[in-house]
Design an enzyme around this catalytic site. Sequence first.
Site: not given
Length: 341
Positions: A130, A234
Amino acid sequence: MISSGVVIRPAAPRDLEALHALALSAGLGMTNLPPCRDRLAGLLAASAAALAGERKAGSQILLVMEADGENGREVVGTGCIFPSVGGDWPFYSYRIGRLRQTSQALGKVVENTILTPVNDYDGSAEVGGLFVRSGMRGMAGGRLMARSRYLFMAEHRDWFGERVVSELRGFQDESGRSPFWEAVGQKFYGLEFREADRISVGAGKQVIADLGPKYPIYLNLLPMDAAASVGRFHPDGARAHALLTEEGFKFEGCIDIFDAGPTMVADIDSLRAVRDSRVSRVAAIGPCEDGPEVLACIGRAEDFRASRGRVWREDDEVRVSPELAQALGVKVGDHIRHVDF
């Protein structure tokens, strides 16, 4: 908020350059969106084959987000679905576990956290890749793409098994350094993170299998920053994590073997977009200003389209706003699947 004219559809060969531009801006760790035209062309061909019925394990279906731009319709985001992972290239993870040992002689108990290589998710579906162009973020584009994938799964339920996983990109510092890769992967593979990231798709996974650790790794033997990155996503992944959690995904203790990012897991039938969506006949097309905002889709395989807009519901029928009808290309008498956005 993103406009209602944005459409999610399967990627086509004409999207190659747009996907390449998106991949270049995505940075490291987006293994399903490689910044290489040849590999992207291969993924587009494999996606078309999967939509046509050649859905072997590891086949990837690419979706793109299309919106109005300065030069007409532009591809501004992407996402992908694997009907099943594993097969020829096993799906490797590390499972986080605990090992408790007792010494009667010393009267001492020691407990260690260990990472064990596993293939627990072979055969599951996977959603990933995505990415939305930076100028479109904060406009619900990520949510539109993410949930459209689940509507695709609901519309093609017989293509998928029971479970779906999603690997969140693991922690990297401000310079793009992965502490976990430097402490573990680099020592086994002798590669920089960038090179390992490049080869980690498809046949490259065999290299990972051939050279990777075969025995459990004790976490307390790793540098502190590497141990601290286990199961940590992340810094850019907070929104993706929130979307997955909201949809019904959970972290069950498995991490990515490269960067130690968390693997999120859900039963497909329990996903909100699958569980709560329903199919209705389009009874009319007209203004729906006060109606609920929905994510809706129509079509199968390469004809799949999803978008968001307003509807009026009545029993098993809906009135669809003209904007949503145009985005989906629906007419009175068609059937759409829809769920609250």
